[in-house]
Design an enzyme around this catalytic site. Sequence first.
Site, PDB file in Angstrom:
ATOM      1  N   ASP A 143      43.450  14.494  64.522  1.00  0.00           N
ATOM      2  CA  ASP A 143      44.848  14.629  64.946  1.00  0.00           C
ATOM      3  C   ASP A 143      44.971  14.617  66.468  1.00  0.00           C
ATOM      4  OD1 ASP A 143      43.475  17.219  64.414  1.00  0.00           O
ATOM      5  OD2 ASP A 143      45.244  18.065  65.365  1.00  0.00           O
ATOM      6  N   ASN A 144      43.835  14.593  67.163  1.00  0.00           N
ATOM      7  CA  ASN A 144      43.868  14.508  68.618  1.00  0.00           C
ATOM      8  C   ASN A 144      43.377  13.150  69.107  1.00  0.00           C
ATOM      9  OD1 ASN A 144      44.849  17.105  68.821  1.00  0.00           O
ATOM     10  ND2 ASN A 144      42.826  18.034  69.110  1.00  0.00           N
TER      11      ASN A 144
END
Length: 499
Positions: free
Chosen positions: A258-259
């Site tokens: 998610d990063n």
Amino acid sequence: MLSTPVLPFDLRSEGSFSALGSAFYTRLPATPLPSPYLVGFSSEAAASIGLEPDAFERDGFVETMTGNLTRELDAESLPIATVYSGHQFGVWAGQLGDGRALMLGEIAGPEGVQEVQLKGAGLTPYSRMGDGRAVLRSSIREFLCSEAMHHLGIPTTRALCVTGSDAPVRREEIETAAVVTRLAPSFVRFGHFEHWYAADRPDRIRELADHVIDRHYPACRDAQNPYLAMLAEVVERTAVMVAHWQSVGFCHGVMNTDNMSILGLTIDYGPYGFLDGFDANHICNHSDAQGRYAYQAQPQVAYWNLFCLAQAMLPLLGEGQAGVEAAQGVLETYRTHFPRALDRLLRAKLGLHEVRESDTTLVNDLFKVMHDNRADFTLTFRNLSRIARDGAHADAPVRDLFLDRAAIDAWLSAYRTRLQDETQDDAARATAMNRVNPKYVLRNHLAETAIRAAKDKDFSELARLLDVLRKPFDEQPGNEAYAALPPTWASSLEVSCSS
Ligand code: AMP
Ligand code: MG
């Protein structure tokens, strides 16, 4: 209603993320913070969206960038928080989403369309256990590093400004709130795709991919399978981004899926760090007990993350086994893109134009002796430009960074021999090397000093540090202290996921 908007946000334009439809996000106002003040401002980031360098002085600017005026907006102009999922530390984490970030809209500027996002602007439907806030410390770190990376020529999201408020925020101790305004052509993450894959919604995966292609990878439309072509672009950009990280000793710290940006931008600056003394196994994130995201692990982790993305895109990549094989074929290109990109960067760092078979050994040997001696990453490379090809008389600036003098002498001697194959003279080589080996990077202790002053409402050190990091490759008379080895107190600094 706002009569005169401070910035020309557009949340309804064709092709924008908001055009994707309400399954992909929630519209809501930011939660205001009391009596906000300006902490820092980047005039270069402002220029990238067509703002004047003194835009921060305009009436309403600080309130706008703190999110304090969004309650007055009509329903279709409200900011959006997007939904995504992801793998955190190698484990499927389920739904995450913008838990404290709100997109105000986008702005068409000289560098194209940029989305404007407020991080720390209050609770969203995706906040889970969090409070929707960001503290001053972590907001300054994100602001500084975004701009520092940009000036190093590394793909990254940008940061326009940080505003602060005395509102208390509870972390390990009570801190104060801040909001960092981030800019990027897109904040779409690998996790946005994983979200719809987990929900078994191939229609939504396709919608999202179509948005990303139309907006950000238009050339992929012409490919036989545009989605495969898009994946290939993401693989290459991610490889190039991580090669840049490795080449400056940057550790991201939380390379969860998610990063990871779909545009190959460095995103979500948390417990990151630039290596001081080189340790290949350095773990910058105090919360990463296993060292999953250690410096040396980053290239492989990026590949693992790309694998998750490819899996999530599988429904678009072809039927059955053919789709799987096509995806694997694209993923495999990482194994060429990454070493090629790193090789190009490292050759430039060493001032090598010619190609010799022994160069890989030369580079590996340097990293080994740096690691064994915990030699300062930035200064070792920067000072290498001062080496004389024809003798050891100018070795001191490099040599003095190593305890084991015999080991570095042996390497320098091999390097000098190798330089005989180059046509450039010492001066020309030094100039070229100094353009790629920064003198100034955002060392942890520099950020910490600016943060400590900012906590006392003195923002001058932050401005000065940002100014230094604007020209990382220049000699900056008077600013040598910012290039020096870290002070002893720096070794006790710890950064964790707490932000
Ligand atoms: P990060 O580790 O910062 O990438 O965050 C992982 C997830 O946690 C994301 O969905 C964030 O939006 C969310 N998150 C982190 N900190 C907070 C917070 N203080 N409040 C709400 N959500 C948060
Ligand atoms: Mg994140």
